[in-house]
Write an enzyme that holds these catalytic residues in place. Structure first.
Site, PDB file in Angstrom:
ATOM      1  CG  ASN A 115      -9.185  13.348   0.781  1.00 28.33           C
ATOM      2  OD1 ASN A 115      -9.882  12.664   0.035  1.00 28.33           O
ATOM      3  ND2 ASN A 115      -8.546  14.425   0.366  1.00 28.33           N
ATOM      4  CD1 TRP A 148     -12.048   3.456 -13.291  1.00 26.70           C
ATOM      5  CD2 TRP A 148     -13.657   3.344 -11.748  1.00 26.70           C
ATOM      6  NE1 TRP A 148     -13.262   3.643 -13.930  1.00 26.70           N
ATOM      7  CE2 TRP A 148     -14.258   3.592 -13.013  1.00 26.70           C
ATOM      8  CE3 TRP A 148     -14.473   3.244 -10.630  1.00 26.70           C
ATOM      9  CZ2 TRP A 148     -15.646   3.718 -13.174  1.00 26.70           C
ATOM     10  CZ3 TRP A 148     -15.848   3.369 -10.784  1.00 26.70           C
ATOM     11  CH2 TRP A 148     -16.424   3.598 -12.048  1.00 26.70           C
ATOM     12  CD1 TRP A 197     -13.117   4.591  -5.096  1.00 22.14           C
ATOM     13  CD2 TRP A 197     -11.251   3.922  -6.161  1.00 22.14           C
ATOM     14  NE1 TRP A 197     -12.361   3.862  -4.213  1.00 22.14           N
ATOM     15  CE2 TRP A 197     -11.209   3.431  -4.833  1.00 22.14           C
ATOM     16  CE3 TRP A 197     -10.189   3.629  -7.005  1.00 22.14           C
ATOM     17  CZ2 TRP A 197     -10.146   2.670  -4.347  1.00 22.14           C
ATOM     18  CZ3 TRP A 197      -9.122   2.874  -6.523  1.00 22.14           C
ATOM     19  CH2 TRP A 197      -9.105   2.403  -5.209  1.00 22.14           C
TER      20      TRP A 197
HETATM   21  C1  LIG Z   1     -10.637   6.933  -3.650  1.00 21.63           C
HETATM   22  C2  LIG Z   1     -11.503   7.773  -2.729  1.00 21.63           C
HETATM   23  C3  LIG Z   1     -12.701   7.260  -2.242  1.00 21.63           C
HETATM   24  C4  LIG Z   1     -13.522   8.039  -1.416  1.00 21.63           C
HETATM   25  N1  LIG Z   1     -14.697   7.513  -0.953  1.00 21.63           N
HETATM   26  C5  LIG Z   1     -15.513   8.264  -0.178  1.00 21.63           C
HETATM   27  C6  LIG Z   1     -16.740   7.748   0.307  1.00 21.63           C
HETATM   28  O1  LIG Z   1     -17.144   6.614   0.023  1.00 21.63           O
HETATM   29  N2  LIG Z   1     -17.503   8.539   1.116  1.00 21.63           N
HETATM   30  C7  LIG Z   1     -17.113   9.803   1.450  1.00 21.63           C
HETATM   31  O2  LIG Z   1     -17.840  10.478   2.198  1.00 21.63           O
HETATM   32  N3  LIG Z   1     -15.982  10.327   0.979  1.00 21.63           N
HETATM   33  C8  LIG Z   1     -15.158   9.597   0.182  1.00 21.63           C
HETATM   34  N4  LIG Z   1     -13.978  10.135  -0.264  1.00 21.63           N
HETATM   35  C9  LIG Z   1     -13.694  11.566  -0.013  1.00 21.63           C
HETATM   36  C10 LIG Z   1     -12.883  11.884   1.261  1.00 21.63           C
HETATM   37  O3  LIG Z   1     -11.730  11.093   1.306  1.00 21.63           O
HETATM   38  C11 LIG Z   1     -13.675  11.700   2.549  1.00 21.63           C
HETATM   39  O4  LIG Z   1     -14.904  12.363   2.450  1.00 21.63           O
HETATM   40  C12 LIG Z   1     -12.919  12.269   3.747  1.00 21.63           C
HETATM   41  O5  LIG Z   1     -11.660  11.659   3.866  1.00 21.63           O
HETATM   42  C13 LIG Z   1     -13.732  12.051   5.002  1.00 21.63           C
HETATM   43  O6  LIG Z   1     -13.004  12.470   6.118  1.00 21.63           O
HETATM   44  P1  LIG Z   1     -13.454  13.744   6.960  1.00 21.63           P
HETATM   45  O7  LIG Z   1     -14.889  13.619   7.303  1.00 21.63           O
HETATM   46  O8  LIG Z   1     -12.492  13.866   8.085  1.00 21.63           O
HETATM   47  O9  LIG Z   1     -13.224  14.911   5.903  1.00 21.63           O
HETATM   48  P2  LIG Z   1     -13.185  16.519   6.067  1.00 21.63           P
HETATM   49  O10 LIG Z   1     -11.916  16.990   5.440  1.00 21.63           O
HETATM   50  O11 LIG Z   1     -13.422  16.880   7.480  1.00 21.63           O
HETATM   51  O12 LIG Z   1     -14.354  16.980   5.149  1.00 21.63           O
HETATM   52  C14 LIG Z   1     -15.680  17.254   5.626  1.00 21.63           C
HETATM   53  C15 LIG Z   1     -16.704  16.504   4.803  1.00 21.63           C
HETATM   54  O13 LIG Z   1     -16.654  16.915   3.445  1.00 21.63           O
HETATM   55  C16 LIG Z   1     -16.917  15.811   2.583  1.00 21.63           C
HETATM   56  N5  LIG Z   1     -15.738  15.596   1.739  1.00 21.63           N
HETATM   57  C17 LIG Z   1     -14.451  15.875   2.031  1.00 21.63           C
HETATM   58  N6  LIG Z   1     -13.655  15.586   0.972  1.00 21.63           N
HETATM   59  C18 LIG Z   1     -14.460  15.089   0.014  1.00 21.63           C
HETATM   60  C19 LIG Z   1     -14.233  14.621  -1.320  1.00 21.63           C
HETATM   61  N7  LIG Z   1     -13.018  14.610  -1.869  1.00 21.63           N
HETATM   62  N8  LIG Z   1     -15.279  14.176  -2.023  1.00 21.63           N
HETATM   63  C20 LIG Z   1     -16.530  14.187  -1.509  1.00 21.63           C
HETATM   64  N9  LIG Z   1     -16.805  14.639  -0.260  1.00 21.63           N
HETATM   65  C21 LIG Z   1     -15.785  15.079   0.486  1.00 21.63           C
HETATM   66  C22 LIG Z   1     -17.170  14.608   3.478  1.00 21.63           C
HETATM   67  O14 LIG Z   1     -18.559  14.487   3.668  1.00 21.63           O
HETATM   68  C23 LIG Z   1     -16.474  15.005   4.757  1.00 21.63           C
HETATM   69  O15 LIG Z   1     -17.000  14.375   5.899  1.00 21.63           O
HETATM   70  C24 LIG Z   1     -13.132   9.364  -1.089  1.00 21.63           C
HETATM   71  C25 LIG Z   1     -11.917   9.857  -1.570  1.00 21.63           C
HETATM   72  C26 LIG Z   1     -11.105   9.072  -2.380  1.00 21.63           C
HETATM   73  C27 LIG Z   1      -9.811   9.652  -2.899  1.00 21.63           C
END
Ligand SMILES: Cc1cc2nc3c(=O)[nH]c(=O)nc-3n(C[C@H](O)[C@H](O)[C@H](O)COP(=O)(O)OP(=O)(O)OC[C@H]3O[C@@H](n4cnc5c(N)ncnc54)[C@H](O)[C@@H]3O)c2cc1C
Length: 459
Positions: A346, A364, A387
């Site tokens: 993230n 973006w 984004w």
């Molecule tokens: C430019 C950009 C694009 C992104 N595109 C996506 C995408 O297409 N799909 C996506 O699921 N997430 C997206 N994210 C949010 C976030 O980066 C990912 O959800 C996260 O990195 C997933 O890794 P994790 O499951 O280990 O997260 P963890 O930290 O383990 O979080 C648990 C869950 O919480 C949700 N989550 C966490 N952070 C965010 C966040 N900032 N926004 C929304 N949900 C979040 C996800 O479902 C994630 O699996 C984006 C972030 C950025 C900055």
């Protein structure tokens, strides 16, 4: 008289545990046709990107096996829902159709279909399954949607506790029809897997699509990652859950995550629970934004950003960003992690997005599309909302002057270089390119460009 068959129309909910639509169909009695429809034709449908197509193939294959173990088959069809579903209703003489809700532009397709099928005398019901809090239930005192995350999440936490997850049906009375996933022919004909070239080796290495893989990932995280979650910003360690693609395809519901986090946890994990749940909250917030503005993948949430002077991208510069050859190590590491595994940490997502939209002044939407194609978790709400958050045009966006400095970010979050060296092994060799952009000068140019937005707002 025997009960007529029901159809369960699955979309972003490829699971049998905690699936209210499936449970309703089984409880109704009669045979159940579990349908997945590849719909790229309905108004508002956005074709999946390459990495998501790869995931979908694995997820449907796993789902077909789970269903077969309980006596049912997964039926596959393609085409516009408004045509295919009524035709299937006629084909099998269905008396009921059930689905779990979606929240973007396609909910209009669902509403029209519901009206039509009900007019034909069918029982049609939709259920809440992929969000903990339905977006229309979380509003300000004045009844408006929240624009800022913190009060949104506070309101969620003050609302009724999310329901407990439903168990998987012990058995399902199936109905054999053409086009089942187990015979494989329909699924193969969708050509979801890449062939020439087969770029999916890194994806196969990193992921196990399907709900068994999702549950295993959740358990692994609760035991190993959650106690480290206070270090979630460090991309070189595995402190986050990597549940995002499983949640995106609904192989795991947020209710299952919520319930597990309320269950037995080690003390170090308990300390990190609120922060982790608030990240799940960001997902809910993104869906709330999507619900109120279904065009977030294409239109600025803050309309004053319509005046922003984006630059036409230089193809060589864009290519350098996409392929991880910008000469800025943390950015290149992230873009290569994305290309190889379909996922990026993230914090690094924020940094690569900031470089594109601020230092390079590239719209973006161009970054959002690249992520849409390459992420296994590409999500219609979270991708666009994130984004826009980085670009400054979104709800509760980071202030525009917050331009991430990828060199300082690397020193802070990847101090020993583990992450950068893993993905950019040639870092210290002459083969590694020089930076494509001067970070300080481009930051100044970005702030000057933002003056246009401020002027538009004043005028
Ligand atoms: C430019 C950009 C694009 C992104 N595109 C996506 C995408 O297409 N799909 C996506 O699921 N997430 C997206 N994210 C949010 C976030 O980066 C990912 O959800 C996260 O990195 C997933 O890794 P994790 O499951 O280990 O997260 P963890 O930290 O383990 O979080 C648990 C869950 O919480 C949700 N989550 C966490 N952070 C965010 C966040 N900032 N926004 C929304 N949900 C979040 C996800 O479902 C994630 O699996 C984006 C972030 C950025 C900055």
């Amino acid at each position: 008289m025997a009960t007529s068959p029901s159809i369960v129309w699955l979309r972003d909910d490829l699971r049998i545990v905690d699936n209210p639509a499936l449970t309703a169909a089984v409880e109704r009695g009669g045979a159940v046709v579990v349908l997945f429809l590849l719909d790229e034709q309905s108004p508002g449908a956005r074709p999946l990107g390459g990495a998501s197509r790869w995931w979908l193939h694995g997820s449907l294959t796993a789902l077909a096996t789970e269903l077969a173990d309980r006596g049912a088959q997964l039926a596959l069809r393609s085409g516009a829902a408004g045509t295919v579903i009524p035709a299937l209703v006629d084909e099998i003489g269905a008396g009921a159709v059930y689905w779990n809700r979606r929240y973007g532009a396609l909910r209009e397709v669902d509403a029209a279909l519901k009206q039509r099928l009900r007019a034909d005398g069918l029982e049609v019901q939709s259920f809440g399954a992929s969000l903990l809090f339905e977006p229309w239930t979380i509003t300000t005192g004045a009844g408006d949607p929240y624009r800022v995350f913190t009060p949104f999440w506070r309101a969620c936490l003050a609302a009724d506790e999310p329901r407990a997850p439903l168990p998987a049906p012990a058995s399902i009375t199936g109905l054999a029809i053409d086009g089942t996933a187990l015979d494989g022919t329909t699924l193969e004909s969708w050509s979801l897997l890449p062939t020439r070239p087969d770029w999916a080796a890194g994806l196969r290495e990193a992921w196990t699509p399907g709900e068994a893989g999702a549950r295993a990932r959740l358990e692994h995280f609760v035991e190993n990652g959650l106690p480290l979650y206070h270090r979630r910003d460090e991309p070189g360690i595995e402190a986050t859950s990597r549940l995002s693609p499983h949640l995106r395809f609904g192989e795991l519901s947020p209710h299952q995550v919520w319930a597990r986090l309320r269950g037995p946890l080690a003390p170090a994990a308990i300390a990190n629970r609120p922060k982790f749940l608030s990240e799940i909250g960001w997902r809910e917030f993104s869906y709330s934004i999507l619900f109120h503005q279904p065009t977030i993948a294409t239109e600025n949430v803050r309309r004053d950003f319509d005046a922003f002077p984006w630059q036409a991208p230089d193809p060589a510069v864009l290519e350098a960003w996409q392929s991880g050859r910008t000469g800025i190590p943390l950015v290149d590491a992230g873009m290569r992690q994305l290309w190889h595994s379909g996922w990026m940490h993230n914090r690094v997502r924020m940094i690569v997005a900031s470089l594109l939209t601020k230092n390079l002044l590239i719209d973006w939407r161009i970054g959002e599309e690249w992520f849409w194609d390459t992420l296994v978790d590409a999500d219609e709400a979270s991708n666009a909302a994130s984004w826009q958050w980085v670009a400054g045009s979104g709800a509760d966006a980071a202030p525009y002057f917050r331009v991430f400095n990828p060199v300082l970010q690397a020193e802070r979050f990847d101090p020993d270089g583990t992450y950068r060296r893993r993905w950019v092994p040639e870092l210290d060799s002459p083969a590694y390119p020089r930076p494509i952009v001067d970070l300080a000068a481009s930051r100044t140019a970005a702030l000057a460009a933002y003056e246009v937005v401020k002027a538009a707002k004043r005028g």
